[in-house]
Design an enzyme around this catalytic site. Structure first.
Site, PDB file in Angstrom:
ATOM      1  N   ALA A 187       0.861  -1.167   0.000  1.00 59.55           N
ATOM      2  CA  ALA A 187       0.000   0.000   0.000  1.00 59.55           C
ATOM      3  C   ALA A 187       0.907   1.229   0.000  1.00 59.55           C
ATOM      4  O   ALA A 187       2.063   1.161   0.433  1.00 59.55           O
ATOM      5  CB  ALA A 187      -0.894  -0.021   1.221  1.00 59.55           C
ATOM      6  N   GLU A 224      -0.648  -9.404  -0.688  1.00 60.35           N
ATOM      7  CA  GLU A 224      -2.061  -9.693  -0.380  1.00 60.35           C
ATOM      8  C   GLU A 224      -2.915  -9.729  -1.649  1.00 60.35           C
ATOM      9  O   GLU A 224      -3.795 -10.576  -1.795  1.00 60.35           O
ATOM     10  CB  GLU A 224      -2.585  -8.636   0.605  1.00 60.35           C
ATOM     11  CG  GLU A 224      -1.920  -8.783   1.971  1.00 60.35           C
ATOM     12  CD  GLU A 224      -2.233  -7.643   2.913  1.00 60.35           C
ATOM     13  OE1 GLU A 224      -1.874  -6.479   2.591  1.00 60.35           O
ATOM     14  OE2 GLU A 224      -2.850  -7.884   3.953  1.00 60.35           O
TER      15      GLU A 224
HETATM   16  N1  CO8 Z   1       4.517   3.137  -0.946  1.00 61.94           N
HETATM   17  C1  CO8 Z   1       4.884   4.289  -1.512  1.00 61.94           C
HETATM   18  N2  CO8 Z   1       6.032   4.431  -2.224  1.00 61.94           N
HETATM   19  C2  CO8 Z   1       6.844   3.368  -2.318  1.00 61.94           C
HETATM   20  C3  CO8 Z   1       6.513   2.129  -1.759  1.00 61.94           C
HETATM   21  C4  CO8 Z   1       5.284   2.025  -1.040  1.00 61.94           C
HETATM   22  N3  CO8 Z   1       4.854   0.884  -0.491  1.00 61.94           N
HETATM   23  N4  CO8 Z   1       7.507   1.260  -2.013  1.00 61.94           N
HETATM   24  C5  CO8 Z   1       8.416   1.932  -2.734  1.00 61.94           C
HETATM   25  N5  CO8 Z   1       8.023   3.192  -2.914  1.00 61.94           N
HETATM   26  C6  CO8 Z   1       8.729   4.261  -3.622  1.00 61.94           C
HETATM   27  C7  CO8 Z   1       9.925   4.787  -2.820  1.00 61.94           C
HETATM   28  O1  CO8 Z   1       9.495   5.713  -1.862  1.00 61.94           O
HETATM   29  C8  CO8 Z   1      10.767   5.376  -3.917  1.00 61.94           C
HETATM   30  O2  CO8 Z   1      10.241   6.641  -4.278  1.00 61.94           O
HETATM   31  P1  CO8 Z   1      11.252   7.884  -4.591  1.00 61.94           P
HETATM   32  O3  CO8 Z   1      12.042   7.435  -5.795  1.00 61.94           O
HETATM   33  O4  CO8 Z   1      10.325   9.005  -4.883  1.00 61.94           O
HETATM   34  O5  CO8 Z   1      12.096   8.067  -3.378  1.00 61.94           O
HETATM   35  C9  CO8 Z   1      10.524   4.435  -5.107  1.00 61.94           C
HETATM   36  O6  CO8 Z   1       9.318   3.740  -4.817  1.00 61.94           O
HETATM   37  C10 CO8 Z   1      11.632   3.426  -5.281  1.00 61.94           C
HETATM   38  O7  CO8 Z   1      11.821   2.757  -4.049  1.00 61.94           O
HETATM   39  P2  CO8 Z   1      13.252   2.527  -3.372  1.00 61.94           P
HETATM   40  O8  CO8 Z   1      14.170   3.668  -3.695  1.00 61.94           O
HETATM   41  O9  CO8 Z   1      13.044   2.226  -1.918  1.00 61.94           O
HETATM   42  O10 CO8 Z   1      13.738   1.249  -4.174  1.00 61.94           O
HETATM   43  P3  CO8 Z   1      14.669   0.066  -3.652  1.00 61.94           P
HETATM   44  O11 CO8 Z   1      14.931  -0.782  -4.859  1.00 61.94           O
HETATM   45  O12 CO8 Z   1      15.828   0.572  -2.890  1.00 61.94           O
HETATM   46  O13 CO8 Z   1      13.757  -0.773  -2.613  1.00 61.94           O
HETATM   47  C11 CO8 Z   1      11.737  -1.834  -1.859  1.00 61.94           C
HETATM   48  C12 CO8 Z   1      12.589  -1.404  -3.057  1.00 61.94           C
HETATM   49  C13 CO8 Z   1      12.444  -2.951  -1.085  1.00 61.94           C
HETATM   50  C14 CO8 Z   1      10.427  -2.371  -2.427  1.00 61.94           C
HETATM   51  C15 CO8 Z   1      11.509  -0.632  -0.921  1.00 61.94           C
HETATM   52  O14 CO8 Z   1      11.012   0.443  -1.686  1.00 61.94           O
HETATM   53  C16 CO8 Z   1      10.534  -0.893   0.177  1.00 61.94           C
HETATM   54  O15 CO8 Z   1      10.875  -1.509   1.183  1.00 61.94           O
HETATM   55  N6  CO8 Z   1       9.279  -0.441   0.018  1.00 61.94           N
HETATM   56  C17 CO8 Z   1       8.255  -0.535   1.034  1.00 61.94           C
HETATM   57  C18 CO8 Z   1       7.757  -1.949   1.187  1.00 61.94           C
HETATM   58  C19 CO8 Z   1       6.710  -2.045   2.258  1.00 61.94           C
HETATM   59  O16 CO8 Z   1       6.949  -1.765   3.417  1.00 61.94           O
HETATM   60  N7  CO8 Z   1       5.488  -2.458   1.881  1.00 61.94           N
HETATM   61  C20 CO8 Z   1       4.383  -2.599   2.780  1.00 61.94           C
HETATM   62  C21 CO8 Z   1       3.595  -1.347   2.855  1.00 61.94           C
HETATM   63  S1  CO8 Z   1       2.302  -1.399   4.078  1.00 61.94           S
HETATM   64  C22 CO8 Z   1       1.062  -2.272   3.324  1.00 61.94           C
HETATM   65  O17 CO8 Z   1       1.161  -2.702   2.212  1.00 61.94           O
HETATM   66  C23 CO8 Z   1      -0.184  -2.485   4.128  1.00 61.94           C
HETATM   67  C24 CO8 Z   1      -1.282  -3.084   3.293  1.00 61.94           C
HETATM   68  C25 CO8 Z   1      -2.602  -3.012   3.957  1.00 61.94           C
HETATM   69  C26 CO8 Z   1      -3.101  -1.640   4.061  1.00 61.94           C
HETATM   70  C27 CO8 Z   1      -4.323  -1.578   4.865  1.00 61.94           C
HETATM   71  C28 CO8 Z   1      -4.931  -0.197   4.907  1.00 61.94           C
HETATM   72  C29 CO8 Z   1      -4.690   0.569   6.096  1.00 61.94           C
END
Ligand code: CO8
Length: 263
Positions: free
Chosen positions: A66, A114
């Site tokens: 998300a 999910e």
């Molecule tokens: N949301 C928003 N932006 C994101 C997300 C995300 N989940 N994941 C990545 N991005 C963005 C980064 O902020 C970044 O943006 P920018 O270039 O503007 O800085 C861009 O994508 C590229 O990401 P990274 O630079 O971090 O790329 P890496 O290759 O270094 O890493 C990863 C990739 C491992 C995927 C890393 O981005 C990461 O860990 N992302 C978050 C993963 C995460 O925690 N996901 C779970 C989110 S919570 C969730 O899904 C809950 C679901 C249920 C919701 C229920 C409602 C309340």
């Protein structure tokens, strides 16, 4: 409806829905979730479309979860509304009469894992990574992850993945039964399309019955679920597909299934 966050393409009877925010790792904002919902309803309304492939744009992410930026500003009530809305969209997709295949082409994290689990089965690229890392953000899975993951891979793996927030590779995901098949990245979509076209050539009445029976029976006792199968089995004999399928077999030709779904 014109889409901003997804691509909707068709190849004969197969619709390909691509979540298209590669710069944000295809993160699920409320708008993305709404557009996916609309796309699935469009498929259901179109008699010519029989199977869906759900994938992510680019070669890095299927869906990295998300949208954390959008969620960071949510109040508890907004969080609950987002969670419930997302859960409903995934539940509707899981229970729609037409099959949905997830083609996971990179990170499938949090809401991404999910949404993949709410599809009927998962094909993955060999670079894919799966996980429920919400705990690292101080929250929990909110789109059904705690429930579908344990049903798919067992309580022990669901516990480890949700409690540790650690990621697993496509190979590990296959080993624990989360993923059906793993392909080289460049072969993933062709493989998903081949399977989708194969399923699309089957009878729609039987396809729907199989989805309903497996989904509904999964949470029921065998004693209660088995009679349901007999009812659906009988219903198949009311469809022209049964005569066509068996006739084609006996005449040594390919069947041409035309049975329609009621709306
Ligand atoms: N949301 C928003 N932006 C994101 C997300 C995300 N989940 N994941 C990545 N991005 C963005 C980064 O902020 C970044 O943006 P920018 O270039 O503007 O800085 C861009 O994508 C590229 O990401 P990274 O630079 O971090 O790329 P890496 O290759 O270094 O890493 C990863 C990739 C491992 C995927 C890393 O981005 C990461 O860990 N992302 C978050 C993963 C995460 O925690 N996901 C779970 C989110 S919570 C969730 O899904 C809950 C679901 C249920 C919701 C229920 C409602 C309340």
């Amino acid at each position: 409806m014109s889409y901003e966050m997804i691509l909707f393409e068709t190849d004969g009877p197969v619709a390909v829905v691509t979540i298209n925010r590669p710069k944000a790792m295809n993160a699920l904002s409320p708008q993305v979730v709404n557009e996916i919902d609309h796309a699935m309803k469009t498929v259901m309304a179109d008699d010519d479309l029989r199977v869906v492939i759900l994938t992510g744009a680019g070669d890095k992410a299927f869906v990295a979860g998300a949208d954390i930026a959008a969620m960071s500003k949510m109040t508890p009530l907004e969080g609950r509304a987002f969670s419930r809305a997302g859960q409903k969209v995934l539940f509707d997709m899981e229970n729609m009469a037409k099959p949905v295949i997830a083609a996971v082409n990179g990170f499938a994290l949090g809401g991404g894992c999910e949404i993949a689990m709410a599809c009927d089965f998962i094909y993955a690229a060999d670079n894919a990574k799966f996980g429920q890392p919400e705990i690292n953000l101080g929250i929990i899975p909110g789109f059904g992850g705690t429930q579908r993951l344990s049903r798919l891979v067992g309580k022990n793996w669901a516990m480890e993945l949700c409690l540790s927030g650690s990621l697993i590779s496509a190979a590990e995901a296959k080993e624990i039964g989360l993923v059906n098949r793993v392909f080289a990245g460049e072969e993933l979509m062709a493989a998903a399309m081949k399977t989708a076209q194969g399923i699309a050539a089957k009878g729609r009445v039987a396809t729907r019955a199989i989805k309903e029976l497996i989904n509904q029976g999964y949470d029921m006792s065998l004693e209660r679920a088995i009679p349901m199968e007999a009812e659906c089995f009988a219903t198949c004999f009311a469809s022209p597909d049964q005569a066509e399928g068996m006739g084609a077999f006996l005449e040594k030709r390919k069947p041409d299934f035309k049975g329609a779904l009621d709306k």
